[in-house]
Design a protein around this motif. Structure first.
Motif, short mmCIF file in Angstrom:
data_model
loop_
_atom_site.label_atom_id
_atom_site.label_comp_id
_atom_site.label_asym_id
_atom_site.label_seq_id
_atom_site.Cartn_x
_atom_site.Cartn_y
_atom_site.Cartn_z
N ASP A 32 0.83 -1.21 0.00
CA ASP A 32 0.00 0.00 0.00
C ASP A 32 0.86 1.26 0.00
N SER A 33 0.17 2.39 -0.12
CA SER A 33 0.82 3.69 -0.09
C SER A 33 0.28 4.51 1.07
N LEU A 34 1.09 5.49 1.47
CA LEU A 34 0.70 6.38 2.56
C LEU A 34 1.45 7.70 2.35
N ARG A 35 0.80 8.80 2.69
CA ARG A 35 1.48 10.09 2.60
C ARG A 35 1.49 10.75 3.97
N LEU A 36 2.68 11.06 4.42
CA LEU A 36 2.85 11.80 5.66
C LEU A 36 2.99 13.28 5.36
N SER A 37 2.52 14.08 6.29
CA SER A 37 2.67 15.54 6.20
C SER A 37 3.33 16.04 7.46
N VAL A 74 15.83 8.88 6.60
CA VAL A 74 15.00 8.38 5.50
C VAL A 74 15.23 9.23 4.25
N THR A 75 15.05 10.53 4.40
CA THR A 75 15.21 11.43 3.26
C THR A 75 15.44 12.85 3.73
N GLY A 76 16.15 13.63 2.91
CA GLY A 76 16.33 15.05 3.16
C GLY A 76 15.92 15.83 1.92
N ILE A 77 15.46 17.04 2.15
CA ILE A 77 15.04 17.90 1.04
C ILE A 77 15.56 19.30 1.27
N SER A 78 16.01 19.93 0.20
CA SER A 78 16.60 21.25 0.30
C SER A 78 15.54 22.31 0.59
N ARG A 79 16.00 23.50 0.90
CA ARG A 79 15.09 24.59 1.22
C ARG A 79 14.12 24.88 0.09
N ASN A 80 14.59 24.82 -1.13
CA ASN A 80 13.73 25.15 -2.26
C ASN A 80 13.02 23.94 -2.84
N GLY A 81 13.28 22.78 -2.28
CA GLY A 81 12.61 21.57 -2.72
C GLY A 81 13.17 20.98 -4.00
N SER A 118 10.02 12.67 -1.17
CA SER A 118 9.76 13.82 -0.32
C SER A 118 9.55 15.05 -1.19
N SER A 119 8.71 15.93 -0.70
CA SER A 119 8.43 17.18 -1.40
C SER A 119 8.04 18.21 -0.36
N ARG A 120 7.96 19.45 -0.78
CA ARG A 120 7.56 20.50 0.15
C ARG A 120 6.79 21.58 -0.57
N ASP A 121 5.95 22.23 0.18
CA ASP A 121 5.20 23.39 -0.31
C ASP A 121 5.49 24.52 0.66
N ASN A 122 6.38 25.40 0.28
CA ASN A 122 6.79 26.47 1.19
C ASN A 122 5.65 27.46 1.45
N ALA A 123 4.73 27.57 0.53
CA ALA A 123 3.59 28.46 0.74
C ALA A 123 2.67 27.92 1.83
N LYS A 124 2.69 26.61 2.02
CA LYS A 124 1.85 25.97 3.04
C LYS A 124 2.65 25.55 4.27
N ASN A 125 3.93 25.86 4.29
CA ASN A 125 4.79 25.49 5.43
C ASN A 125 4.74 23.99 5.71
N THR A 126 4.71 23.21 4.67
CA THR A 126 4.51 21.78 4.83
C THR A 126 5.51 20.98 3.99
#
Length: 127
Positions: free
Chosen positions: A16-21, A48-55, A70-78
């Motif tokens: 299965d799949s799962l998405r953490l926030s 597990v994983t690292g992501i840069s400031r700009n994604g 991993s991904s990020r949305d800086n507009a949503k602080n997430t």
């Protein structure tokens, strides 16, 4: 100060799949490199994983490469952790972490370098 709150954990079956926030507050989120770690009882917390400031840059542990994103949305602080093809050995408490980084493209993977941690969210994968 950065406050981090993870969500999205749960009980799933193998494959299965799962998405953490992870929602951040209290600071300028885009100034922080983010990471995801996991821990099982009796073992050290592992990267597990690292992501840069700009994604734009990500880095993964060999054990999750090709299955996790991993991904990020800086507009949503997430920051997000998309986990696909889950295996029983992925069962752990998952933590997000933040580290202030001057470079937009830098990635941090060393556990002891992260300054802020969330409370964790449990992921359980049944076989």
């Amino acid at each position: 100060q950065v406050q981090l709150v993870e969500s999205g954990g749960g009980l799933v079956q193998s494959g299965d799949s799962l998405r953490l926030s992870c929602l951040a507050s209290g600071a300028t989120f885009s100034m922080y490199g983010m990471g995801w770690f996991r821990q099982v009882p009796g073992k050290e917390r592992e990267f597990v994983t690292g992501i840069s400031r700009n994604g734009e840059r990500t880095y993964y542990a060999d054990s999750v490469e090709g299955r996790f994103t991993s991904s990020r949305d800086n507009a949503k602080n997430t920051v997000y952790l998309q986990m696909n093809s889950l295996k029983p050995e992925d069962t752990a408490v998952y933590y997000c972490a933040a580290k202030l980084l001057w470079s937009k493209g830098a990635i941090e993977s060393r556990r002891d370098e992260f300054n802020y941690w969330g409370q964790g969210t449990q992921v359980t994968v049944s076989s």
